[in-house]
Design an enzyme around this catalytic site. Structure first.
Site, PDB file in Angstrom:
ATOM      1  N   SER A 106       0.831  -1.196   0.000  1.00 33.19           N
ATOM      2  CA  SER A 106       0.000   0.000   0.000  1.00 33.19           C
ATOM      3  C   SER A 106       0.870   1.252   0.000  1.00 33.19           C
ATOM      4  O   SER A 106       1.781   1.372   0.821  1.00 33.19           O
ATOM      5  CB  SER A 106      -0.906  -0.031   1.236  1.00 33.19           C
ATOM      6  N   GLY A 107       0.592   2.144  -0.918  1.00 38.60           N
ATOM      7  CA  GLY A 107       1.356   3.391  -0.994  1.00 38.60           C
ATOM      8  C   GLY A 107       2.589   3.291  -1.861  1.00 38.60           C
ATOM      9  O   GLY A 107       3.357   4.244  -1.966  1.00 38.60           O
ATOM     10  N   THR A 111      -1.588   2.680  -8.081  1.00 36.16           N
ATOM     11  CA  THR A 111      -2.666   3.409  -8.750  1.00 36.16           C
ATOM     12  C   THR A 111      -2.082   4.470  -9.682  1.00 36.16           C
ATOM     13  O   THR A 111      -2.536   4.629 -10.820  1.00 36.16           O
ATOM     14  CB  THR A 111      -3.582   4.043  -7.695  1.00 36.16           C
ATOM     15  N   ASN A 156      -1.242   5.511   3.135  1.00 32.11           N
ATOM     16  CA  ASN A 156      -1.401   6.175   1.841  1.00 32.11           C
ATOM     17  C   ASN A 156      -2.583   7.121   1.914  1.00 32.11           C
ATOM     18  O   ASN A 156      -3.666   6.732   2.331  1.00 32.11           O
ATOM     19  CB  ASN A 156      -1.634   5.092   0.773  1.00 32.11           C
ATOM     20  N   SER A 159      -5.452   5.768  -0.687  1.00 37.34           N
ATOM     21  CA  SER A 159      -5.310   4.317  -0.760  1.00 37.34           C
ATOM     22  C   SER A 159      -6.539   3.690  -1.417  1.00 37.34           C
ATOM     23  O   SER A 159      -7.679   4.031  -1.082  1.00 37.34           O
ATOM     24  CB  SER A 159      -5.128   3.776   0.649  1.00 37.34           C
ATOM     25  N   SER A 160      -6.277   2.796  -2.378  1.00 36.89           N
ATOM     26  CA  SER A 160      -7.402   2.116  -3.036  1.00 36.89           C
ATOM     27  C   SER A 160      -7.981   1.124  -2.043  1.00 36.89           C
ATOM     28  O   SER A 160      -7.272   0.265  -1.532  1.00 36.89           O
ATOM     29  CB  SER A 160      -6.907   1.363  -4.264  1.00 36.89           C
ATOM     30  N   GLY A 386      -2.819  -2.821  -2.175  1.00 35.65           N
ATOM     31  CA  GLY A 386      -1.509  -3.406  -1.903  1.00 35.65           C
ATOM     32  C   GLY A 386      -1.487  -4.197  -0.612  1.00 35.65           C
ATOM     33  O   GLY A 386      -2.408  -4.135   0.203  1.00 35.65           O
ATOM     34  N   GLU A 388      -0.960  -5.260   2.977  1.00 40.82           N
ATOM     35  CA  GLU A 388      -1.115  -4.385   4.144  1.00 40.82           C
ATOM     36  C   GLU A 388      -0.766  -5.109   5.439  1.00 40.82           C
ATOM     37  O   GLU A 388      -1.202  -6.247   5.663  1.00 40.82           O
ATOM     38  CB  GLU A 388      -2.569  -3.907   4.256  1.00 40.82           C
TER      39      GLU A 388
HETATM   40  N1  LIG Z   1       5.286   8.190 -10.050  1.00 38.95           N
HETATM   41  C1  LIG Z   1       4.962   8.951  -9.013  1.00 38.95           C
HETATM   42  N2  LIG Z   1       5.343  10.223  -8.978  1.00 38.95           N
HETATM   43  C2  LIG Z   1       5.035  11.025  -7.966  1.00 38.95           C
HETATM   44  N3  LIG Z   1       4.332  10.626  -6.890  1.00 38.95           N
HETATM   45  C3  LIG Z   1       3.906   9.354  -6.852  1.00 38.95           C
HETATM   46  C4  LIG Z   1       4.199   8.453  -7.914  1.00 38.95           C
HETATM   47  N4  LIG Z   1       3.644   7.264  -7.604  1.00 38.95           N
HETATM   48  C5  LIG Z   1       3.033   7.430  -6.399  1.00 38.95           C
HETATM   49  N5  LIG Z   1       3.187   8.666  -5.957  1.00 38.95           N
HETATM   50  C6  LIG Z   1       2.693   9.220  -4.676  1.00 38.95           C
HETATM   51  O1  LIG Z   1       2.412   8.141  -3.826  1.00 38.95           O
HETATM   52  C7  LIG Z   1       1.069   8.168  -3.393  1.00 38.95           C
HETATM   53  C8  LIG Z   1       0.546   6.765  -3.272  1.00 38.95           C
HETATM   54  O2  LIG Z   1       0.481   6.152  -4.504  1.00 38.95           O
HETATM   55  P1  LIG Z   1      -0.686   5.188  -4.926  1.00 38.95           P
HETATM   56  O3  LIG Z   1      -1.980   5.700  -4.479  1.00 38.95           O
HETATM   57  O4  LIG Z   1      -0.504   4.928  -6.349  1.00 38.95           O
HETATM   58  O5  LIG Z   1      -0.324   3.932  -4.087  1.00 38.95           O
HETATM   59  P2  LIG Z   1      -0.950   2.494  -4.210  1.00 38.95           P
HETATM   60  O6  LIG Z   1       0.172   1.573  -4.467  1.00 38.95           O
HETATM   61  O7  LIG Z   1      -2.043   2.500  -5.176  1.00 38.95           O
HETATM   62  O8  LIG Z   1      -1.493   2.258  -2.758  1.00 38.95           O
HETATM   63  P3  LIG Z   1      -2.783   1.467  -2.283  1.00 38.95           P
HETATM   64  O9  LIG Z   1      -2.452   0.038  -2.355  1.00 38.95           O
HETATM   65  O10 LIG Z   1      -2.948   1.936  -0.915  1.00 38.95           O
HETATM   66  O11 LIG Z   1      -3.865   1.881  -3.175  1.00 38.95           O
HETATM   67  C9  LIG Z   1       0.334   8.967  -4.443  1.00 38.95           C
HETATM   68  O12 LIG Z   1      -0.774   9.599  -3.889  1.00 38.95           O
HETATM   69  C10 LIG Z   1       1.394   9.952  -4.870  1.00 38.95           C
HETATM   70  O13 LIG Z   1       1.403  11.052  -3.994  1.00 38.95           O
HETATM   71 MG   LIG Z   2      -4.011   2.331  -5.071  1.00 41.13          MG
END
Ligand SMILES: Nc1ncnc2c1ncn2[C@@H]1O[C@H](COP(=O)(O)OP(=O)(O)OP(=O)(O)O)[C@@H](O)[C@H]1O
Ligand SMILES: [Mg+2]
Length: 1045
Positions: A106-107, A111, A156, A159-160, A386, A388
């Site tokens: 997660s994070g 996404t 996050n 977070s999805s 992701g 957790e």
């Molecule tokens: N390529 C990137 N460039 C800049 N910031 C990023 C990038 N990827 C992720 N982030 C930052 O990290 C944060 C978390 O990313 P994201 O929501 O994609 O995580 P996730 O893997 O989908 O988590 P979860 O499993 O909780 O959904 C985003 O809100 C953003 O601020």
């Molecule tokens: Mg996500």
């Protein structure tokens, strides 16, 4: 440490396969160094490792998209765009369905990565109104789903809280047609409860912050989120997040997708109802029977909910506070205690929201779905919650981590296990690489007979007292010796002292770490039951959307069958997902979270190392290094690349393997790059494959040119042949026509010549029977006959002899026309001569005088026409009879030509006096009428000239020669009533006597001489001229005006 220092510069190691020496430490160093330089992407072969930078980077610009569009995967810096491009090209050009698996905790940035992939594909595929609409709809589904399905967690901020798999469908040209979104188990417990420091789903905060006062009023909501127990936490707003702006973005996105305003309103109404359910408070009481009961503490909220969904508050209250129990054939209404009431209320809120979310996904699908029947290729993008590990992990974490476990399994299966197995199967020399196979953990969870999920289901369905304790006991019993399962009991059995594992928990050693799950709530959440009374109440509501969410509330369809449990549903959908993913070509994006604090550019090595380990990156590199990047069945390989070999193109007669070998031998790749399996060819490095692809591309272009050339040549040839054929036909017809004409001409000529020759022959033969030149004679005879006939006819038909008659018969033949004309003029002249000869002498003289007058005055003096009627008597005075004129008669004797009365104009004053004028053959005599004696006798030879005017007056001037005797007095100005006759006779007399013509001036201005010098006379046309002739006016001594009509 020295030994593990990478030989290559970290920036240069875009692909960890090149890492030398390879160790965990060097791998970590490389990732760290690259991360420090802002290179967040690194490859292991074609797997992309992405380290979350937690800050915006300038590497997602349109220019970057262009840079990576159709790029050579290894010629550019590692980038998520490169893998997206590779997948898209493979889909478009090789017709292989693709899936992009994005994993990480997660994070870690899954996404974000999925959005980057989608936006890249949208940017590079072709443009057009329809395509752009589809692309926009696909992209805009993200903000809507994120608003309803994402929330801030400790790990996050966005977070999805649901799993999402999106199939984007393309046509054969690579243009997007639409898509299908599948969602996996929304973490609905968040609706009613969330950990401190976290938030509920974004949409609630967005709605309260961004909804207009009117909208909130319509939804019976207050802006203050602290008013809603479901939203209560330390703070409602997130730093750096503008909920209000996001709400507007969500609204815009919904309209782009195609939500109608009514649908949006209904959606928001149901959302508001969920929020407001949290505010429904219950108060407890006891019934007479001693049973606990509950009731609504404050009816206002319930009233408003009822208004929003079109339901009687009483019905809702009853559904919330009591429960219908069916015992055999009886239905009994039992009251609920306060905790039961709250349980029911929360279950209702959770159910409404999760069903609403499902509806949302299917509504988006309706907009973006592709019409059936179109042939399509699919690119699936998986962005699932992701892995957790929280302080307190419940059923949701168990489900989420199970899903991640399955994804890890796919990765292991496809990249590590299957690959190695394949080498062995294909007889490729291979040293096995050790790796951790997580099938054992998956099996622990999902085994249909003895897996944790199966046990949970069993507990849920078991009659009798059911609670988590019995469930845990069962697990402890079953997995007492399982390597990946732990609980207080199993630890005790193994005599392990572990204070971190509380009694109500079990622990699973996941691929990504040990997670301790608290079993409390497992059964309830797995059952996911909603009291029937509540679903029936929802179905009874007049709100169309809400009603449609609870079809089982229809009493007609009521069934006693229990719905499938949440766990089994999830397992089934994960199995479906896995099947789907297996059928596609996988592309991996492995996201790594560099720190726990969401800090920009902070790299915590321990944290990353843990992820590197559980993601199996080391093993991945090892297998990749030793293994082969590409494999393909000989048949398909040959089919694809046979155009590169002279022996294999266009047809290969031998076996597929022999063909592939012959081809690769010809292409002369290094031997270590290739391995020949039993059924497949293996190519070691992607570089070689790319080289092969590049050569193929070039060759395809050549072949396309060749085909084009052949087709063009064929087209031109057939066209030429057609034209030639047409030309031959045309020229055949033309020549035929020309020959026919020529033949006709020749025939005509031949006939003519024949006729002449025959004629000539006949004439020659018959000449002796005919006289020579008979025809000429005949012709002249006929000619003469005709002329004779004409002349005879003419003589009989002569026109009358009258001089004025100019008629003449026409010529009967054209050849006589000239002669006829000549005869006509001869005849006319003869007629005139005859007429003249017959005239008496006086008449002849008179006509001559008239003729002379005409010659002198016709068209020169206006008086002339008047004179035509006048018979020229000549002698207007009878000199012989009148004795008064005897003297004059004596002077004139028989030489008299003309005698008349004239007026003489006095040159001094212009006055006129009458005079007698006699013209004889020698003299011009002027006499006074009374005395009748000659006063002036002028010899005709003395007259130099005569001047008259142009007008119809009788004014004339006799200019005398200077030498003559009478000249001293000057010229004579006379006015005669017979001017024309007088001047004509004067002229005739002069001509007769001296053969000299009279000099006559017909003019408007002339000068006369007088005793006092010259007088200029000007003739003026004026009305003042008298009726009896002109009036002469003296103007000064040398000018005189003659006024005439
Ligand atoms: N390529 C990137 N460039 C800049 N910031 C990023 C990038 N990827 C992720 N982030 C930052 O990290 C944060 C978390 O990313 P994201 O929501 O994609 O995580 P996730 O893997 O989908 O988590 P979860 O499993 O909780 O959904 C985003 O809100 C953003 O601020
Ligand atoms: Mg996500």
């Amino acid at each position: 440490m020295e030994a593990t220092e990478p030989l290559l510069d970290a920036a240069a190691i875009g692909d960890l396969v090149l890492l030398d020496p390879l160790s965990e430490d060097s791998l970590l160093r490389t990732l760290r160094e690259r991360f420090r330089r802002g290179d967040i992407y690194t490859y292991i072969g074609n797997v992309v490792i992405s380290v979350n930078p937690y800050q915006p980077l300038p590497i997602y610009t349109p220019e970057k998209v262009q840079e990576y569009h159709n790029c050579n995967f290894f010629a550019v810096k590692p980038h998520i765009y490169a893998i997206a491009d590779d997948a898209y090209r493979s889909l478009r050009d090789r017709d292989r369905d693709q899936c992009i698996l994005i994993t990480g905790e997660s994070g870690a940035g899954k996404t974000e990565a999925s959005k980057l992939v989608m936006s890249y594909v949208a940017a590079v595929c072709s443009k057009g109104e329809e395509v752009d609409k589809v692309k926009e709809q696909l992209l805009q589904s993200n903000p809507v789903l994120e608003a309803f399905g994402n929330a801030k967690t400790i790990r996050n901020d966005n977070s999805s809280r649901f799993g999402k798999y999106m199939d984007v469908e393309f046509d054969f040209k690579g243009e997007p047609l639409g898509g299908v979104i599948s969602n996996y188990l929304l973490e609905k417990s968040r609706i009613v409860r969330h950990v401190k420091g976290e938030r509920n789903f974004h949409i609630f905060y967005q709605l309260l912050a961004g909804g207009s006062a009117q909208l909130l009023q319509q939804l019976r909501l207050r802006q203050d989120c602290q008013h809603y127990p479901y939203l209560r936490g330390e703070s409602c707003s997130l730093p750096g997040v503008d909920d209000a702006a996001n709400f507007r973005a969500v609204q815009d996105a919904m309209s782009v997708i195609g939500f109608s305003p009514t649908e949006v309103t209904e959606l928001l109404q149901v959302t508001a109802v969920v929020l407001k359910l949290g505010n429904v408070e219950l108060s407890g009481s006891y019934q007479a029977s001693g049973m606990e009961a509950c009731s609504i503490a404050e009816p206002q909220e319930l009233q408003e909910i009822g208004e929003l969904i079109g339901l009687e508050p009483g019905t809702l209250e009853q559904a919330l506070c009591s429960r219908t129990v069916k015992a055999r054939d009886e239905t009994v209404l039992t009251t609920l205690s306060v905790p039961q009431g709250y349980y029911g209320r929360d279950a209702l809120a959770k159910n409404i929201y999760s069903r609403l979310f499902d509806w949302l996904v299917s509504r988006i699908n309706t907009s973006i779905q592709v019409k059936p029947g179109k042939q399509r290729k699919v690119m699936g993008v998986l962005d699932i919650y992701g892995f957790e590990i929280f302080q307190d992990n419940g059923f949701e974490q168990f489900i989420i981590n199970y899903c991640n476990e399955k994804l890890q399994q796919i990765f292991i299966l496809l990249t590590l296990k299957e690959e190695q197995e394949e080498y062995v199967r294909e007889g490729i020399q291979w040293t096995p690489v050790e790796f951790f196979d997580n099938s054992i953990i998956c099996n622990l969870i999902e085994n249909s007979k003895s897996g944790i999920l199966a046990m949970l289901d069993e507990e849920c369905l078991r009659p009798g007292v059911v609670n988590e304790d019995t469930f845990l006991t069962k697990l402890n019993l079953l997995f007492a010796t399982h390597k990946h399962y732990e609980s207080k009991e199993t630890q005790n059995a193994r005599r392990v002292m572990d204070t971190s594992l509380p009694p109500q928990c079990f622990r699973i050693h996941h691929y990504a770490g040990k997670v301790t799950y608290n079993v409390t709530g497992f059964i309830e959440k797995n059952n996911d039951l909603l009291f029937r009374d509540l679903s029936q109440a929802m179905w009874a509501a007049r709100h169309p959307l809400l009603r449609s969410l609870f079809p089982e509330g229809d009493p007609q369809k009521a069934s006693l069958k229990l719905p499938p449990t949440a766990g089994s549903q999830f397992k089934a959908s994960v199995a479906m997902l896995m099947k789907n993913l297996y059928s596609k070509n996988p592309n991996y994006i492995r996201c790594i979270k560099p720190n726990e604090t969401k800090a920009a550019m902070l790299f915590t090595p321990e944290l990353v190392l843990a992820q590197v380990r559980y993601l199996g990156l080391m093993e991945n590199v090892l297998v990749r290094r030793a293994g082969y990047a590409f494999r393909q069945l000989y048949g398909s390989f040959l089919e694809r690349y046979k155009m590169l070999g002279s022996r294999t193109w266009p047809r290969w007669a031998g076996t597929d393997r022999a063909g592939a070998e012959a081809l690769l031998q010809e292409l002369a790749f290094p031997a270590e790059e290739l391995a020949f399996g039993h059924t497949k060819i293996f190519i070691r490095s992607p570089r070689t494959l790319f080289d092969l692809e590049r050569r193929r591309q070039e060759r395809v272009v050549q072949l396309a040119t060749l085909i084009q050339k052949m087709i063009r040549g064929w087209r031109c040839r057939t066209r030429y042949q057609l034209m030639r054929k047409s030309q031959i036909i045309l020229s055949a017809w033309f020549r035929g026509h020309a020959q026919k004409n020529k033949y006709k001409q020749m025939k005509r000529s031949a006939l003519l010549i024949q006729a002449y020759v025959r004629g000539w022959k006949v004439r020659r033969a018959y000449r002796r029977y005919f006289r020579a030149e008979a025809s000429t004679r005949l012709a002249s005879f006929i000619y003469r006959q005709l002329v004779q006939k004409f002349l005879m006819g003419l003589s009989r038909n002569l026109p009358p002899l009258a001089v004025m008659d100019r008629t003449w018969p026409p010529a009967p033949y054209k050849f006589l026309a000239a002669a006829n004309q000549e005869l006509r003029s001869i005849f006319y002249r003869w007629k005139c001569k005859k007429y003249r000869e017959e005239l008496p002498p006086q008449r002849k003289a008179l006509l001559q005088t008239k003729l002379c007058a005409s010659e002198l005055f016709k068209d020169k003096k206006m008086l002339y026409p008047k004179s035509l009627q006048q018979p020229f008597h000549g002698k207007y005075l009878d000199l012989t009879q009148n004795p008064k004129y005897q003297k004059l008669h004596a002077v004139a004797k028989d030489k008299l030509v003309m005698a008349d009365t004239v007026r003489k104009v006095n040159r001094a004053n212009g006055k006129a006096v009458p005079r007698l004028l006699l013209l004889t053959t020698e003299h011009l005599i002027l006499a006074e009428p009374k005395a009748a004696q000659p006063k002036t006798v002028l010899s005709l030879g003395d007259i130099r000239s005569v001047s008259v005017t142009r007008f119809s007056d009788g004014f004339l001037v006799l200019h005398l020669k200077e030498t003559c005797t009478g000249a001293a007095k000057g010229d004579f100005l006379l006015v005669s009533d017979h001017l024309i006759e007088l001047v004509t006779r004067l002229h005739q007399t002069l001509m007769d006597t001296s053969a000299q013509a009279l000099v006559l001036h017909i003019t408007d201005q002339f000068s006369t001489r007088s005793q006092k010098g010259d007088v200029a006379i000007t003739v003026v046309e004026s009305a003042k001229a008298g009726t009896n002739g002109p009036v002469c006016k003296k103007r000064g001594s040398h000018r005189m005006e003659v006024l005439v009509h």
